[in-house]
Design a protein around this motif. Structure first.
Motif, mmCIF file in Angstrom:
data_model
loop_
_atom_site.group_PDB
_atom_site.id
_atom_site.type_symbol
_atom_site.label_atom_id
_atom_site.label_comp_id
_atom_site.label_asym_id
_atom_site.label_seq_id
_atom_site.Cartn_x
_atom_site.Cartn_y
_atom_site.Cartn_z
ATOM 1 N N GLU A 2 -18.548 21.582 23.705
ATOM 2 C CA GLU A 2 -17.628 22.351 24.641
ATOM 3 C C GLU A 2 -16.040 21.796 23.251
ATOM 4 O OE1 GLU A 2 -17.999 18.834 26.528
ATOM 5 O OE2 GLU A 2 -19.207 19.271 28.123
ATOM 6 N N ASP A 3 -16.570 20.941 21.623
ATOM 7 C CA ASP A 3 -15.237 21.559 21.845
ATOM 8 C C ASP A 3 -14.597 22.717 21.218
ATOM 9 O OD1 ASP A 3 -14.704 18.762 21.209
ATOM 10 O OD2 ASP A 3 -15.842 18.290 19.468
ATOM 11 N N CYS A 4 -16.019 23.720 20.866
ATOM 12 C CA CYS A 4 -15.404 25.194 20.869
ATOM 13 C C CYS A 4 -15.285 25.901 22.073
ATOM 14 C CB CYS A 4 -16.351 25.812 20.222
ATOM 15 S SG CYS A 4 -17.317 25.041 18.933
ATOM 16 N N GLY A 5 -14.908 25.213 23.156
ATOM 17 C CA GLY A 5 -14.041 25.875 24.401
ATOM 18 C C GLY A 5 -15.363 26.651 25.267
ATOM 19 N N LEU A 6 -16.337 25.494 25.546
ATOM 20 C CA LEU A 6 -17.290 26.788 25.729
ATOM 21 C C LEU A 6 -17.813 25.325 27.176
ATOM 22 C CD1 LEU A 6 -19.304 28.208 23.303
ATOM 23 C CD2 LEU A 6 -17.534 29.453 25.348
ATOM 24 N N GLU A 7 -18.339 25.513 28.685
ATOM 25 C CA GLU A 7 -18.415 25.012 28.800
ATOM 26 C C GLU A 7 -19.858 24.545 28.846
ATOM 27 O OE1 GLU A 7 -16.569 22.906 31.719
ATOM 28 O OE2 GLU A 7 -15.294 24.224 31.891
ATOM 29 N N PHE A 8 -20.649 23.135 28.731
ATOM 30 C CA PHE A 8 -22.580 23.680 28.561
ATOM 31 C C PHE A 8 -22.559 22.762 29.936
ATOM 32 C CE2 PHE A 8 -25.968 20.679 27.151
ATOM 33 C CZ PHE A 8 -26.292 21.378 26.557
ATOM 34 N N GLU A 9 -24.445 23.486 30.485
ATOM 35 C CA GLU A 9 -24.925 22.803 30.614
ATOM 36 C C GLU A 9 -26.259 23.690 30.927
ATOM 37 O OE1 GLU A 9 -26.585 25.221 35.479
ATOM 38 O OE2 GLU A 9 -25.349 26.544 33.876
ATOM 39 N N VAL A 10 -26.939 22.245 30.552
ATOM 40 C CA VAL A 10 -29.066 21.715 30.631
ATOM 41 C C VAL A 10 -29.377 22.460 31.635
ATOM 42 C CG1 VAL A 10 -30.505 20.597 30.225
ATOM 43 C CG2 VAL A 10 -28.486 19.629 29.415
ATOM 44 N N ILE A 11 -30.549 23.673 30.912
ATOM 45 C CA ILE A 11 -31.254 24.696 32.142
ATOM 46 C C ILE A 11 -32.971 23.814 32.346
ATOM 47 C CG2 ILE A 11 -31.951 26.836 32.205
ATOM 48 C CD1 ILE A 11 -29.335 26.263 32.928
ATOM 49 N N ASN A 12 -32.710 23.256 31.020
ATOM 50 C CA ASN A 12 -34.777 22.833 31.266
ATOM 51 C C ASN A 12 -35.014 21.963 30.056
ATOM 52 O OD1 ASN A 12 -37.239 22.917 30.258
ATOM 53 N ND2 ASN A 12 -37.691 22.541 32.651
ATOM 54 N N ARG A 13 -35.230 20.791 30.529
ATOM 55 C CA ARG A 13 -35.353 19.807 28.746
ATOM 56 C C ARG A 13 -37.048 19.176 29.158
ATOM 57 N NH1 ARG A 13 -31.469 14.776 26.965
ATOM 58 N NH2 ARG A 13 -33.638 13.282 26.044
ATOM 59 N N SER A 14 -37.535 18.990 28.751
ATOM 60 C CA SER A 14 -39.054 18.341 28.091
ATOM 61 C C SER A 14 -38.813 18.024 26.599
ATOM 62 C CB SER A 14 -40.633 19.497 28.974
ATOM 63 O OG SER A 14 -41.098 19.194 29.137
ATOM 64 N N ASN A 15 -40.342 16.710 26.731
ATOM 65 C CA ASN A 15 -40.719 15.908 25.719
ATOM 66 C C ASN A 15 -39.543 16.732 24.089
ATOM 67 O OD1 ASN A 15 -41.802 15.110 23.849
ATOM 68 N ND2 ASN A 15 -43.326 16.729 23.716
ATOM 69 N N ARG A 16 -39.302 16.998 23.281
ATOM 70 C CA ARG A 16 -38.751 17.577 22.523
ATOM 71 C C ARG A 16 -37.914 18.766 21.939
ATOM 72 N NH1 ARG A 16 -39.741 15.000 17.292
ATOM 73 N NH2 ARG A 16 -37.961 16.199 16.576
ATOM 74 N N PHE A 17 -38.434 19.801 23.955
ATOM 75 C CA PHE A 17 -37.710 20.978 24.033
ATOM 76 C C PHE A 17 -36.147 20.695 25.211
ATOM 77 C CE2 PHE A 17 -37.406 24.256 26.890
ATOM 78 C CZ PHE A 17 -37.244 25.630 25.990
ATOM 79 N N LEU A 25 -35.380 18.471 19.801
ATOM 80 C CA LEU A 25 -34.586 17.213 20.591
ATOM 81 C C LEU A 25 -35.174 16.404 19.352
ATOM 82 C CD1 LEU A 25 -34.377 17.089 24.423
ATOM 83 C CD2 LEU A 25 -32.441 17.760 22.278
ATOM 84 N N GLY A 26 -34.374 15.246 19.350
ATOM 85 C CA GLY A 26 -34.436 13.982 17.866
ATOM 86 C C GLY A 26 -36.085 13.600 18.679
ATOM 87 N N THR A 27 -36.673 12.307 17.259
ATOM 88 C CA THR A 27 -37.372 12.031 17.360
ATOM 89 C C THR A 27 -38.101 10.884 18.989
ATOM 90 O OG1 THR A 27 -37.356 10.603 15.944
ATOM 91 C CG2 THR A 27 -38.625 12.045 15.283
ATOM 92 N N VAL A 28 -36.039 10.267 18.997
ATOM 93 C CA VAL A 28 -36.292 9.595 20.352
ATOM 94 C C VAL A 28 -36.013 9.532 21.654
ATOM 95 C CG1 VAL A 28 -36.128 7.342 18.558
ATOM 96 C CG2 VAL A 28 -34.077 8.636 19.711
ATOM 97 N N ALA A 29 -35.838 11.336 22.002
ATOM 98 C CA ALA A 29 -35.402 12.001 22.703
ATOM 99 C C ALA A 29 -36.184 12.059 24.263
ATOM 100 C CB ALA A 29 -34.937 13.323 22.806
ATOM 101 N N PRO A 30 -37.321 12.200 23.959
ATOM 102 C CA PRO A 30 -38.136 11.960 25.225
ATOM 103 C C PRO A 30 -38.501 10.739 25.811
ATOM 104 C CG PRO A 30 -39.457 13.078 23.443
ATOM 105 C CD PRO A 30 -37.889 12.572 22.400
ATOM 106 N N LEU A 31 -37.695 8.924 24.840
ATOM 107 C CA LEU A 31 -38.319 8.375 25.651
ATOM 108 C C LEU A 31 -36.993 8.122 26.235
ATOM 109 C CD1 LEU A 31 -39.396 5.375 25.872
ATOM 110 C CD2 LEU A 31 -38.306 4.039 23.941
ATOM 111 N N GLY A 32 -35.315 8.409 25.697
ATOM 112 C CA GLY A 32 -34.357 9.261 26.338
ATOM 113 C C GLY A 32 -34.547 9.661 27.614
ATOM 114 N N GLU A 33 -35.459 10.303 27.539
ATOM 115 C CA GLU A 33 -35.741 11.472 28.785
ATOM 116 C C GLU A 33 -35.861 10.656 29.817
ATOM 117 O OE1 GLU A 33 -37.113 15.812 30.342
ATOM 118 O OE2 GLU A 33 -37.884 14.775 28.460
ATOM 119 N N LEU A 34 -37.099 10.189 29.352
ATOM 120 C CA LEU A 34 -37.457 8.948 30.705
ATOM 121 C C LEU A 34 -37.456 7.283 31.246
ATOM 122 C CD1 LEU A 34 -40.965 8.444 31.702
ATOM 123 C CD2 LEU A 34 -41.086 6.940 29.248
#
Length: 333
Positions: A309-324, A267-276
């Motif tokens: 989703e634009d390619c016709g698929l359903e999207f689901e986040v399985i795990n997110r931590s820091n920039r992973f 993930l991008g550099t500000v993603a961890p703050l967004g998660e927080l």
């Protein structure tokens, strides 16, 4: 009101319209093939008059025109005449399978993110420290990432798995050793990566699971439409020079009834703050201050969601931590 989905690739009329406009096709007045869903879908390329192969475990096709290979034609395309090759190992040991080259053109120099992994030295050190170094970004490690991916795949219990951008075969070995698949197909654009997979035994078949090594482009997959039950791409999409086309290809080849894709990336550099903060949107204005992508492209959750989703698929986040981030995509029913 139910959205009208393409019966071939599961992309809606609205998404197809956006795609054609984005490449200027609609403006140039170039007709697109009419599909069963009732619209001109740019993602559906299958010729309805072609007879598909009957091998349900390995449905290979020409990456130029998507004509299925048959036992009679082997790796020669009956439609465009393109001949593909196999690269044998120096030993007849079944632990060292052949590498089937199904790339279109390898003579042109690609982006740095592509050329980097063609280097035999990089291929050799990838599982000897390089991949382990991803821990700084929150990657839990190959064993745990593979275990989480297997949990997702168990929802549909696929018999065939494609390990896309397999690298040196770290995940391929875990998936094969799990015994949960009849076949694992290791795919990478880099020949040296596939040779590393073969030479270190990560691509070896077992009594329960057959393996196949294929050199191919993620943006031009050599599989028939709707023929693949499951795809995994670990720490890969940030390296792909054409991620949107690769996502469209993943959608094209996944089975329409139970297809599943699992991916991970940075993930991008500000993603961890967004998660927080619990809301990435609050920090969108700050993304413009990130360094411009050079070798690799860092992603954000909303960008990944939009692409798939634009390619016709359903999207689901399985795990997110820091920039992973690990996510799963499934085909729409």
């Amino acid at each position: 009101m139910k959205r009208p989905w393409c019966s071939e690739c599961r992309i809606s009329n609205l998404a197809a319209t956006r795609t054609t406009r984005s490449v200027g096709v609609a403006r140039r007045g170039i007709p697109l093939p009419r599909m069963a869903g009732g619209h001109s879908c740019p993602a559906s390329r299958r010729d309805p008059h072609l007879e598909p192969t009957r091998d349900t475990e390995l449905c290979l096709c020409c990456p130029v025109c998507f004509t299925p290979f048959t036992p009679k034609n082997s790796l020669s395309c009956s439609r465009c005449g393109r001949q593909y090759t196999e690269h044998n190992s120096t030993t007849a040991d079944p632990a060292h399978p052949v590498i089937t080259d199904l790339t279109i053109n390898r003579s042109l120099t690609g982006p740095h993110s592509v050329e980097l992994f063609k280097n035999p030295f990089i291929s050799a050190i990838y599982q000897r420290g390089w991949r382990q170094g991803f821990a700084w970004a929150g990657f839990p490690g190959v064993e745990e990432e593979a275990a989480r991916a297997l949990e997702v795949f168990r929802r549909t219990r696929p018999s065939v798995l494609v390990d896309l951008s397999c690298g040196s075969g770290l995940f391929c070995k875990v998936f094969v050793d799990s015994g949960e698949f009849k076949r694992v197909i290791a795919v990478d654009y880099s020949r040296s990566m596939l040779e590393e997979t073969r030479n270190n035994g990560n691509g070896a078949s077992t009594a329960a699971t057959a393996t196949t090594l294929i050199q191919a482009d993620a943006a031009r997959l050599p599989f028939e439409m709707g023929s693949i039950e499951a795809i995994h791409a670990g720490a890969a999409i940030h390296c792909w020079p054409d991620p949107v086309n690769a996502a469209a290809e993943i959608s094209r080849v996944l089975c329409p009834d139970k297809g599943v894709f699992v991916g991970t990336t940075f993930l991008g550099t500000v993603a961890p703050l967004g998660e927080l903060l619990g809301d990435d949107a609050l920090l969108k204005p700050f993304r413009q201050f990130e360094p411009a992508p050079n070798t690799f492209r860092w992603w954000y959750e909303d960008e990944l969601r939009q692409v798939f989703e634009d390619c016709g698929l359903e999207f689901e986040v399985i795990n997110r931590s820091n920039r992973f981030i690990m996510w799963a995509c499934t085909t729409r029913h």
